[in-house]
Design a protein around this motif. Sequence first.
Motif, PDB file in Angstrom:
ATOM      1  N   LEU A  36      -1.540  -1.654  -1.172  1.00 20.21           N
ATOM      2  CA  LEU A  36      -2.812  -2.241  -0.751  1.00 20.21           C
ATOM      3  C   LEU A  36      -2.722  -2.884   0.634  1.00 20.21           C
ATOM      4  O   LEU A  36      -3.660  -3.558   1.073  1.00 20.21           O
ATOM      5  N   ASP A  37      -1.566  -2.693   1.310  1.00 21.45           N
ATOM      6  CA  ASP A  37      -1.339  -3.219   2.656  1.00 21.45           C
ATOM      7  C   ASP A  37      -1.464  -4.742   2.695  1.00 21.45           C
ATOM      8  O   ASP A  37      -2.157  -5.316   3.545  1.00 21.45           O
ATOM      9  N   ARG A  38      -0.788  -5.376   1.742  1.00 18.91           N
ATOM     10  CA  ARG A  38      -0.713  -6.839   1.704  1.00 18.91           C
ATOM     11  C   ARG A  38       0.768  -7.222   1.756  1.00 18.91           C
ATOM     12  O   ARG A  38       1.362  -7.655   0.781  1.00 18.91           O
ATOM     13  N   TRP A  66      15.719  -2.452  -0.352  1.00 18.99           N
ATOM     14  CA  TRP A  66      15.258  -1.326   0.456  1.00 18.99           C
ATOM     15  C   TRP A  66      13.743  -1.254   0.455  1.00 18.99           C
ATOM     16  O   TRP A  66      13.122  -1.038   1.496  1.00 18.99           O
ATOM     17  N   ARG A  67      13.145  -1.449  -0.705  1.00 21.50           N
ATOM     18  CA  ARG A  67      11.687  -1.425  -0.782  1.00 21.50           C
ATOM     19  C   ARG A  67      11.070  -2.537   0.059  1.00 21.50           C
ATOM     20  O   ARG A  67      10.064  -2.334   0.755  1.00 21.50           O
ATOM     21  N   ARG A  68      11.683  -3.707   0.012  1.00 19.00           N
ATOM     22  CA  ARG A  68      11.165  -4.822   0.790  1.00 19.00           C
ATOM     23  C   ARG A  68      11.301  -4.552   2.291  1.00 19.00           C
ATOM     24  O   ARG A  68      10.442  -4.934   3.090  1.00 19.00           O
ATOM     25  N   SER A  69      12.381  -3.865   2.679  1.00 19.87           N
ATOM     26  CA  SER A  69      12.623  -3.591   4.098  1.00 19.87           C
ATOM     27  C   SER A  69      11.587  -2.634   4.681  1.00 19.87           C
ATOM     28  O   SER A  69      11.405  -2.581   5.902  1.00 19.87           O
ATOM     29  N   ARG A  70      10.901  -1.872   3.837  1.00 18.36           N
ATOM     30  CA  ARG A  70       9.889  -0.926   4.329  1.00 18.36           C
ATOM     31  C   ARG A  70       8.553  -1.589   4.636  1.00 18.36           C
ATOM     32  O   ARG A  70       7.658  -0.946   5.193  1.00 18.36           O
ATOM     33  N   LEU A  71       8.416  -2.867   4.272  1.00 20.29           N
ATOM     34  CA  LEU A  71       7.148  -3.555   4.508  1.00 20.29           C
ATOM     35  C   LEU A  71       6.907  -3.732   5.994  1.00 20.29           C
ATOM     36  O   LEU A  71       7.819  -4.032   6.760  1.00 20.29           O
ATOM     37  N   SER A  72       5.666  -3.580   6.382  1.00 20.92           N
ATOM     38  CA  SER A  72       5.295  -3.827   7.786  1.00 20.92           C
ATOM     39  C   SER A  72       4.892  -5.279   7.947  1.00 20.92           C
ATOM     40  O   SER A  72       4.488  -5.943   6.999  1.00 20.92           O
ATOM     41  N   GLY A  73       5.023  -5.801   9.189  1.00 24.16           N
ATOM     42  CA  GLY A  73       4.605  -7.186   9.433  1.00 24.16           C
ATOM     43  C   GLY A  73       5.650  -8.166   9.010  1.00 24.16           C
ATOM     44  O   GLY A  73       6.748  -7.836   8.607  1.00 24.16           O
ATOM     45  N   ASP A 122      -6.591   5.479 -11.138  1.00 22.44           N
ATOM     46  CA  ASP A 122      -7.794   4.850 -10.590  1.00 22.44           C
ATOM     47  C   ASP A 122      -7.557   4.064  -9.308  1.00 22.44           C
ATOM     48  O   ASP A 122      -8.504   3.486  -8.762  1.00 22.44           O
ATOM     49  N   GLY A 123      -6.325   3.999  -8.853  1.00 22.46           N
ATOM     50  CA  GLY A 123      -6.034   3.306  -7.608  1.00 22.46           C
ATOM     51  C   GLY A 123      -5.266   2.009  -7.814  1.00 22.46           C
ATOM     52  O   GLY A 123      -5.348   1.388  -8.885  1.00 22.46           O
ATOM     53  N   PRO A 124      -4.507   1.569  -6.775  1.00 21.73           N
ATOM     54  CA  PRO A 124      -3.650   0.380  -6.916  1.00 21.73           C
ATOM     55  C   PRO A 124      -4.414  -0.917  -7.152  1.00 21.73           C
ATOM     56  O   PRO A 124      -3.901  -1.824  -7.804  1.00 21.73           O
ATOM     57  N   SER A 125      -5.635  -1.043  -6.650  1.00 17.27           N
ATOM     58  CA  SER A 125      -6.375  -2.295  -6.857  1.00 17.27           C
ATOM     59  C   SER A 125      -6.727  -2.476  -8.330  1.00 17.27           C
ATOM     60  O   SER A 125      -6.657  -3.592  -8.865  1.00 17.27           O
ATOM     61  N   VAL A 126      -7.095  -1.376  -9.005  1.00 16.64           N
ATOM     62  CA  VAL A 126      -7.399  -1.454 -10.433  1.00 16.64           C
ATOM     63  C   VAL A 126      -6.125  -1.776 -11.210  1.00 16.64           C
ATOM     64  O   VAL A 126      -6.123  -2.597 -12.136  1.00 16.64           O
ATOM     65  N   GLY A 127      -5.017  -1.128 -10.827  1.00 16.68           N
ATOM     66  CA  GLY A 127      -3.735  -1.391 -11.492  1.00 16.68           C
ATOM     67  C   GLY A 127      -3.294  -2.830 -11.306  1.00 16.68           C
ATOM     68  O   GLY A 127      -2.825  -3.475 -12.257  1.00 16.68           O
ATOM     69  N   HIS A 157       7.560  -8.049 -11.553  1.00 12.71           N
ATOM     70  CA  HIS A 157       7.380  -8.436 -10.151  1.00 12.71           C
ATOM     71  C   HIS A 157       7.575  -7.244  -9.217  1.00 12.71           C
ATOM     72  O   HIS A 157       6.901  -7.150  -8.177  1.00 12.71           O
ATOM     73  N   ALA A 158       8.464  -6.318  -9.577  1.00 13.85           N
ATOM     74  CA  ALA A 158       8.661  -5.127  -8.746  1.00 13.85           C
ATOM     75  C   ALA A 158       7.417  -4.245  -8.768  1.00 13.85           C
ATOM     76  O   ALA A 158       7.008  -3.709  -7.722  1.00 13.85           O
ATOM     77  N   VAL A 159       6.818  -4.069  -9.939  1.00 16.63           N
ATOM     78  CA  VAL A 159       5.578  -3.281 -10.040  1.00 16.63           C
ATOM     79  C   VAL A 159       4.478  -3.949  -9.216  1.00 16.63           C
ATOM     80  O   VAL A 159       3.754  -3.286  -8.449  1.00 16.63           O
ATOM     81  N   ARG A 160       4.356  -5.236  -9.363  1.00 20.17           N
ATOM     82  CA  ARG A 160       3.324  -5.967  -8.628  1.00 20.17           C
ATOM     83  C   ARG A 160       3.546  -5.838  -7.115  1.00 20.17           C
ATOM     84  O   ARG A 160       2.589  -5.638  -6.352  1.00 20.17           O
ATOM     85  N   ALA A 161       4.818  -5.916  -6.691  1.00 15.82           N
ATOM     86  CA  ALA A 161       5.133  -5.786  -5.268  1.00 15.82           C
ATOM     87  C   ALA A 161       4.754  -4.403  -4.744  1.00 15.82           C
ATOM     88  O   ALA A 161       4.184  -4.269  -3.646  1.00 15.82           O
ATOM     89  N   ASP A 162       5.065  -3.356  -5.509  1.00 11.91           N
ATOM     90  CA  ASP A 162       4.734  -2.005  -5.066  1.00 11.91           C
ATOM     91  C   ASP A 162       3.225  -1.812  -4.925  1.00 11.91           C
ATOM     92  O   ASP A 162       2.753  -1.165  -3.983  1.00 11.91           O
ATOM     93  N   LEU A 163       2.461  -2.373  -5.858  1.00 15.05           N
ATOM     94  CA  LEU A 163       1.004  -2.254  -5.770  1.00 15.05           C
ATOM     95  C   LEU A 163       0.461  -3.020  -4.564  1.00 15.05           C
ATOM     96  O   LEU A 163      -0.446  -2.542  -3.863  1.00 15.05           O
ATOM     97  N   LEU A 164       1.008  -4.203  -4.300  1.00 15.56           N
ATOM     98  CA  LEU A 164       0.583  -4.985  -3.133  1.00 15.56           C
ATOM     99  C   LEU A 164       0.935  -4.257  -1.839  1.00 15.56           C
ATOM    100  O   LEU A 164       0.167  -4.289  -0.868  1.00 15.56           O
ATOM    101  N   ARG A 165       2.093  -3.593  -1.819  1.00 12.09           N
ATOM    102  CA  ARG A 165       2.483  -2.810  -0.635  1.00 12.09           C
ATOM    103  C   ARG A 165       1.478  -1.680  -0.390  1.00 12.09           C
ATOM    104  O   ARG A 165       1.053  -1.452   0.744  1.00 12.09           O
TER     105      ARG A 165
END
Length: 397
Positions: free
Chosen positions: A362-364, A390-397, A331-336, A352-360
Amino acid sequence: MSALEEVFRAEHGRAVAVLTRQLGSLDLAEEAVAEAFAVAAATWPTRGVPPSPAGWVVTTARNRAIDRLRRDAVGTAKTAQLALLQAQPELVDVGAVRDDQFRLLFTCCHPALAPEARVALTLRMVAGLSTAAIARAFLVPEATMAARITRAKKKIAAARIPYRVPEAVDLPARLGSVLAVVALVGTEAHSPAGGDEPTRDDLLEEAVRLARLLVELLPDEPETRGLLALLLLTASRRPARVVDGVLVPLDAQDRTRWSRVHREEGQELVRTCLRTGRPGPFQVQAAIAAVHADAPTWADTDWAQVVALYDQLPATPVVALNRAVAVAELDGPSVGLALVDRIGLDRSPVFHAVRADLLRRLDRPAEAAAAYAAALDRTSNAAERADLEWRRSRLSG
């Protein structure tokens, strides 16, 4: 020291089990084995690893136990223990399985102990997991887990819980704890609490071995087959989970590298369980793993079926987290994310890793970076930390 660590992981549980049978005391057996490994740590680096390290550990532990009993042989109980150990009688097996670790497994899972204590004690005594690793599995502080294990050992001694496989009539009351123990050994193998290794193949093999013994002991119990299926399907991912020493998460794995032998055996066991018509938690978890095994890629997974299967499991925080991941794909990352934020699993790095991936997704990025930092603060496994970095390094901004 790597050779010593390898022997400890492979032989600690067996040595404690053998010495428990010979000594009739869980505490004394564990102390003797600990002393044997201390001697190994002091002598093996200079003298080399003995030809039969497992036998050396048991023999050294036995000799240490004899020395201690001789020093302490004041009362009749210590004298009797010493006589028992020196005589090394052939004990008559009780039950269907001739395996010291299996006897110890059922001893630690005795109904006289609280359910949490049964699982924790067995992970410590049988599988040789550290107290820190067990605390992580239970999401409690290490000091709390250490106290829980100590109380459980004292209860076994005070209640004189027998060291044997129970009779058939007593097995159902003990099975739930034993299944939980073996499952948690598999969980620790798949995602170790600490160290540099991304997986613990030795522990996973041990979990599979114990699950096979449970199927042998209780061939008509579908939950034992469900657990074995779950472990085999988990084991099938090993060739793709770590590539060139780097941890590869499930959503990025090359599934053509999954073990066909393990996958097919696990899927056949799931089909066998379905035919019995007596579903249980481990069968449902195995069915979820089978759905993943059926999909050629992460994107091709039947997420609606995964969510429906999670809805059949008890609504624990861990189940809720895994279900939220599936809902996010459906149903999409916002619902998750809305579901994840309702779950209280602050101690878990996976939360926290799951939450971080969903926030990523959602471009947050700022919030995602903070969530990745929280996950890093809660894990000491080097491979998991590298993956999170590595996952954190892929974040923009």
